[in-house]
Design an enzyme around this catalytic site. Structure first.
Site, PDB file in Angstrom:
ATOM      1  NE  ARG A   1      -3.100  -9.667   4.438  1.00 21.19           N
ATOM      2  CZ  ARG A   1      -2.499  -9.585   5.605  1.00 21.19           C
ATOM      3  NH1 ARG A   1      -2.628 -10.545   6.518  1.00 21.19           N
ATOM      4  NH2 ARG A   1      -1.751  -8.557   5.925  1.00 21.19           N
ATOM      5  N   GLY A   2       0.063 -10.762   2.959  1.00 18.01           N
ATOM      6  CA  GLY A   2       1.153 -10.544   3.912  1.00 18.01           C
ATOM      7  C   GLY A   2       2.432 -11.084   3.277  1.00 18.01           C
ATOM      8  CB  ALA A   3       5.755  -9.492   2.816  1.00 14.77           C
TER       9      ALA A   3
ATOM     10  NE  ARG B   1      -0.893  -8.290  -3.318  1.00 17.63           N
ATOM     11  CZ  ARG B   1      -1.195  -7.918  -2.075  1.00 17.63           C
ATOM     12  NH1 ARG B   1      -1.262  -8.825  -1.096  1.00 17.63           N
ATOM     13  NH2 ARG B   1      -1.433  -6.660  -1.789  1.00 17.63           N
TER      14      ARG B   1
ATOM     15  CD  GLN C   1      -5.319  -5.308   4.194  1.00 20.47           C
ATOM     16  OE1 GLN C   1      -5.869  -4.235   4.431  1.00 20.47           O
ATOM     17  NE2 GLN C   1      -4.709  -5.540   3.048  1.00 20.47           N
TER      18      GLN C   1
ATOM     19  CG  ASP D   1       4.241  -5.676   1.722  1.00 16.26           C
ATOM     20  OD1 ASP D   1       3.750  -5.060   2.690  1.00 16.26           O
ATOM     21  OD2 ASP D   1       3.770  -6.724   1.256  1.00 16.26           O
TER      22      ASP D   1
ATOM     23  CG  ASN E   1       3.883  -1.854   5.796  1.00 17.09           C
ATOM     24  OD1 ASN E   1       3.899  -3.066   5.560  1.00 17.09           O
ATOM     25  ND2 ASN E   1       3.162  -1.352   6.778  1.00 17.09           N
ATOM     26  CE  LYS E   2      -1.955  -3.256   2.567  1.00 14.50           C
ATOM     27  NZ  LYS E   2      -2.179  -3.476   1.104  1.00 14.50           N
TER      28      LYS E   2
HETATM   29  O1  MRU Z   1      -1.896  -6.190   0.905  1.00  8.31           O
HETATM   30  P1  MRU Z   1      -1.432  -7.046   2.034  1.00  8.31           P
HETATM   31  O2  MRU Z   1      -2.506  -7.366   3.029  1.00  8.31           O
HETATM   32  O3  MRU Z   1      -0.686  -8.275   1.546  1.00  8.31           O
HETATM   33  O4  MRU Z   1      -0.377  -6.129   2.752  1.00  8.31           O
HETATM   34  C1  MRU Z   1       0.316  -6.642   3.848  1.00  8.31           C
HETATM   35  C2  MRU Z   1       1.102  -5.610   4.520  1.00  8.31           C
HETATM   36  O5  MRU Z   1       1.215  -4.489   4.076  1.00  8.31           O
HETATM   37  C3  MRU Z   1       1.853  -6.024   5.707  1.00  8.31           C
HETATM   38  O6  MRU Z   1       1.959  -4.951   6.571  1.00  8.31           O
HETATM   39  C4  MRU Z   1       3.230  -6.482   5.225  1.00  8.31           C
HETATM   40  O7  MRU Z   1       3.139  -7.615   4.413  1.00  8.31           O
HETATM   41  C5  MRU Z   1       4.210  -6.676   6.283  1.00  8.31           C
HETATM   42  S1  MRU Z   1       3.760  -7.740   7.615  1.00  8.31           S
HETATM   43  C6  MRU Z   1       4.091  -9.278   7.126  1.00  8.31           C
END
Ligand code: MRU
Length: 364
Positions: free
Chosen positions: A58-60, A101, A207, A248, A258-259
């Site tokens: 996970r993470g963009a 996603r 996370q 993201d 973002n999250k």
């Molecule tokens: O749902 P996730 O864990 O993939 O979400 C990730 C985030 O929201 C991060 O903050 C985002 O990808 C930016 S950091 C690389």
């Protein structure tokens, strides 16, 4: 397939790695951390799509590069077919990966980049599998270099003695290595700055509490975990000097998806005049999306919210329902700076982001 990695020191490894001998993609299983450091092996594009969907990876930036390797697995699986069939399979698997996603634009960016290489290939030399695999490997190496450069720019906005609220996980685990906002914090510490991190636990998948706290303990950076709803309290107390997070997707006007929770955090920070810094590679900037209103927000299963237990008992009544948007949009008015590998953008973002993308040769 889960591969146990007991006893291996994490800092020697990357979030994802291609295994040439076994022709498979190895991913750190982020669902198992911090309890266990384990790898999951992906041998098909379907394995990669499932790993993105179930958040093994996970993470963009990380999901973008993982998808590129997913396409390499696709191309390698049809090496003996003719070009028409090979391209048809790639397009089918690209659609599968893209559907995993919706919010992180890095996924689309990576799939489109690999597909351009595959569609341009005339089929004369080498094989399509080797070509796509080489592109995926290049993207993985570039990701590390981009994140390192971005970390240097980001560190320039961090001062000695800062107390920083950080949201979600934006570290090495969210990319191939280094990461975005957490990469900047790590770089600032490597430069000798003393920094204290207040880690938002980041409900519902935690996370922050699981992954960011784990990374910070590996780096030896001082931190304390706070509940998401304690952020306002600490901002009001005056002890917080910066808020940092990743993205993201960044819209053309600087709105940041973002999250979930980033928006509330930014509102509280702005109310107390604390700088709100977003750190994101140019691959997270989507010039084709005019504002945050057009960014698709992923809705995840309600179980992620409802599965809480206290003292071994369920917290919520039987039959309770929940809403679970995985991301929110922070309007650009609340953001002080957007740090990329091509430099730092300041308001007005519609112009500064455009300038950065032009200078970096990403748009005409
Ligand atoms: O749902 P996730 O864990 O993939 O979400 C990730 C985030 O929201 C991060 O903050 C985002 O990808 C930016 S950091 C690389």
């Amino acid at each position: 397939m889960t591969l146990s990695m007991e006893g291996v020191f994490w800092c020697c490894m990357r979030t994802l790695e291609w295994d040439d001998a076994k022709r498979q993609l190895k991913l750190i299983d982020q669902r198992a951390l911090p309890a266990r450091l384990a790898y999951v092996a992906c041998q098909t594009p379907g394995d990669v799509a499932a790993a993105i969907l179930n958040m093994t990876v996970r993470g963009a930036p990380a999901i973008g590069v993982a998808a590129a390797f997913g396409l390499a697995l696709s191309a390698l699986s049809v090496e003996d077919a003719d070009l028409v069939e090979q391209r048809a399979r790639l397009r089918q698997d690209a659609a599968l990966l893209l559907a995993a996603r919706p919010t992180a634009v890095n996924l689309r960016w990576a799939v489109e980049r690999v597909m351009r290489v595959a569609e341009d290939w005339a089929g004369k030399t080498g094989g399509l599998g080797a070509l796509v695999l080489a592109e995926a490997k290049r993207m993985a190496e570039e990701d590390v270099a981009v994140n390192r450069r971005m970390a240097e720019y980001g560190a320039s906005l961090i001062s000695d003695g800062d107390t920083i609220i950080h949201h979600c996980n934006t570290g090495a685990l969210a990319a191939v290595d280094w990461g975005t906002a957490l990469g900047a914090i790590r770089m600032a510490v490597e430069q000798g700055k003393r920094v204290h991190v207040l880690v938002d636990e980041t409900r519902p998948r935690l996370q922050g509490a699981r992954l960011t706290a784990w990374e910070l303990s590996q780096y030896g950076i001082p931190y304390e975990i706070i509940t998401d709803n304690a952020a306002g309290h600490f901002l009001r107390s005056g002890e917080v000097s910066r808020v940092l997070f990743g993205a993201d997707r960044v819209a053309a006007n600087g709105d940041v998806a973002n999250k979930i929770g980033t928006y509330m955090l930014s509102l509280a920070a702005r109310a107390k005049d604390v700088p709100v810094i977003c750190v994101a590679p140019t691959s997270s900037i989507d010039p084709g999306t005019p504002s945050g209103a057009e960014i698709p927000i992923e809705e995840r299963p309600m179980d992620e919210v409802l599965c809480l237990e206290i003292n071994g008992e369920p917290v919520v009544p039987a039959g309770a329902r929940a809403r679970n948007p995985a991301f929110d949009v922070t309007p650009h008015e609340l953001i002080s700076a957007i740090v990329t590998e091509a430099g730092i953008a300041y308001p007005p973002f519609d112009q500064s982001l455009k300038n950065l993308l032009q200078q970096a040769g990403k748009i005409a």
